[in-house]
Design an enzyme around this catalytic site. Structure first.
Site, PDB file in Angstrom:
ATOM      1  N   CYS A  40      -4.443  -2.339   5.654  1.00 28.68           N
ATOM      2  CA  CYS A  40      -4.311  -1.002   5.154  1.00 28.68           C
ATOM      3  C   CYS A  40      -5.501  -0.551   4.242  1.00 28.68           C
ATOM      4  O   CYS A  40      -5.838  -1.156   3.311  1.00 28.68           O
ATOM      5  CB  CYS A  40      -3.260  -0.813   4.232  1.00 28.68           C
ATOM      6  SG  CYS A  40      -2.757   0.636   3.535  1.00 28.68           S
ATOM      7  N   CYS A  59       1.025  -0.984   0.094  1.00 28.92           N
ATOM      8  CA  CYS A  59       0.035  -0.098   0.088  1.00 28.92           C
ATOM      9  C   CYS A  59       0.859   1.328   0.080  1.00 28.92           C
ATOM     10  O   CYS A  59       0.513   2.116  -0.727  1.00 28.92           O
ATOM     11  CB  CYS A  59      -0.858  -0.110   1.206  1.00 28.92           C
ATOM     12  SG  CYS A  59      -2.093   1.256   1.122  1.00 28.92           S
TER      13      CYS A  59
END
Length: 367
Positions: free
Chosen positions: A197, A101
Site C-alpha cells: 500500500c 493503511c
C-alpha cells in the site's frame, strides 16, 4: 449524514478513484480531490511512480472540473503503518499493510485532513458499499464480488462509515473502465496498482532487506531432514510455493514443495511436499478485534469468514475466550491460514468486522 455540503475524494491517479470523482460530481455540487503522498524514499524508483500518479490525478481533477489538493502523510504512514509492518515481519508473521493503511491513513489521517478542508464526507474508489439502517451504518460487499474490497475495510467503525461514500460499490470493473474512457480520462486503461500500500511494486526481498537484516538458516521437513538453506524467515509465508529453490531434488516425489512452518528461535523454515497435513487447520485464534457495529455479535455466532482476500466465504462458528480473544472453528479445514493476516467475518453481504490471526491448530504454527 443527510446534509452534505462538500465531498473530498481521494484521488490516487488510478481509474477507480477517478471514476468515483466523476460520479460524485454528478451527485454533489461541491466536490474536491485530494492526492496523498505517503511514502518518501529517494533511493528508489517509487518517486517517479508517485509523480506520474500525481499528474494523472491532477489531470482527472481538471477534466472533472474539481479543485485539486495535495497532502504529504509520509510521517504518519511511517509511524502508524510501516513500523508495524516491519515489526510483524521481524516476528515471523505476514502482515497485511493495506488493512492498516486504510485504518490509519485513508480513513483517519485523510478523513481528519478532509474535515479541515471543510469537507463533510470523504469518498474513495473502493469496491464496497455503506448502508444506513435504523441509524446503524453497515459495511457491505461490493456488488461485483470479484472486485469486492470489504475485506480490507473491516476496521472501519460507525463514525468513519457515517462520513464515507463508495461510489463504485454497485458497479463492475468493466463498467468503471467504460465510464473512464467515455469521460476522456488519460488513465482509463491504466493497470491496477499492486504491491505494498502506497509503496507499490518492487523486488520484495531487496526492499525488505533494507530495513531488516536477513538471517539465513536451515530448511527442514517436519521429520527434521535438512534439505536446503533459506534466505531469511521474513521472506516466506505459509503455503508459499515459489522461490524455495528445492523443486529439483533427486529423491523428491515430484510433488511441489510448500512452506508449512517457522521456528523463529532456531531460524528453521519447515517445508512439506504436496497436500501435507501441516498445511491445514480447522481452528484459529484472533485478537486486535474491530467490529463495524461498535460492539461484537452475540456469541456463539454462526457466520462466514475469509482468512485472505478473494477467498470464498467459509462457514464457521465464532466464540470468545476468557482473555477476550476470538476463537474460530471452521466447518471444513482451511489451507495455509497465516498468522499476521486478518480473518474477516460476514453475514451474507454484511461485513461484521474481524481481527488479526494469532495462531491456528496447524502443527507448524505456534503463537
Amino acid at each position: 449524514m443527510s446534509n452534505v455540503n462538500k465531498v473530498v475524494v481521494g484521488l490516487s491517479g488510478g481509474v477507480d478513484s477517478s471514476v468515483a470523482a466523476l460520479l460524485l460530481k454528478q451527485q454533489f455540487e461541491h466536490v474536491e480531490g485530494l492526492f496523498m503522498k505517503n511514502w518518501v524514499d529517494f533511493a528508489d524508483e517509487s518517486e517517479c511512480t508517485v509523480e506520474e500518479d500525481r499528474k494523472d490525478a491532477s489531470s482527472v481533477a481538471e477534466t472533472v472540473g474539481i479543485p485539486f489538493h495535495e497532502a504529504n502523510f509520509a510521517m504518519e504512514y511511517w509511524d502508524y503503518v510501516f513500523k508495524h509492518f516491519l515489526d510483524e515481519y521481524r516476528a515471523g508473521r505476514t502482515p497485511n499493510p493495506d488493512i492498516l493503511c486504510n485504518r490509519e491513513i485513508k480513513f483517519k489521517t485523510f478523513l481528519d485532513h478532509a474535515i479541515e478542508l471543510g469537507g463533510d464526507i470523504i469518498a474513495t474508489g473502493h469496491y464496497a458499499r455503506v448502508e444506513e439502517r435504523n441509524g446503524q451504518f453497515h459495511l457491505l460487499k461490493g456488488r461485483d464480488h470479484k472486485k469486492d474490497q470489504s475485506y480490507f475495510l473491516y476496521t472501519l467503525g460507525q463514525e468513519q462509515l457515517s462520513r464515507t461514500r463508495f461510489p463504485l460499490g454497485d458497479l463492475p470493473k468493466t463498467e468503471v473502465r467504460r465510464i473512464a474512457e467515455e469521460a476522456g480520462f488519460i488513465n482509463h486503461d491504466k493497470k491496477d496498482s499492486t504491491g505494498i500500500c502506497f509503496i507499490g511494486e518492487r523486488h520484495f526481498r531487496e526492499f525488505l532487506s533494507r530495513y531488516i537484516p536477513a538471517q539465513p538458516g536451515e530448511m527442514r521437513t517436519p521429520e527434521g531432514e535438512k534439505i536446503g538453506q533459506h534466505a531469511g524467515l521474513m521472506y516466506y509465508t505459509l503455503g508459499q510455493r515459489q522461490g524455495l529453490g528445492i523443486g529439483g531434488r533427486k529423491d523428491s516425489t515430484g510433488e511441489p514443495w510448500f512452506v508449512a512452518g517457522k521456528d523463529m528461535d532456531n531460524q528453521i523454515l519447515y517445508v512439506v511436499q504436496g497436500d501435507h497435513p501441516w498445511l491445514w487447520s480447522q481452528n484459529l485464534t484472533a485478537d486486535e478485534l474491530s467490529w463495524v457495529a461498535g460492539h461484537p455479535p452475540q456469541f456463539p455466532c454462526r457466520a462466514a469468514a475469509k482468512t485472505r482476500y478473494r477467498q470464498p466465504d467459509q462457514a464457521c462458528t465464532i466464540t470468545q475466550d476468557e482473555n477476550g480473544h476470538i476463537q474460530v472453528e471452521f466447518d471444513e479445514k482451511q489451507r495455509a491460514v497465516t498468522p499476521g493476516q486478518s480473518v474477516v467475518f460476514y453475514l451474507d453481504d454484511d461485513c461484521l468486522g474481524g481481527g488479526i490471526i494469532v495462531s491456528t491448530d496447524a502443527p507448524g504454527i505456534h503463537p
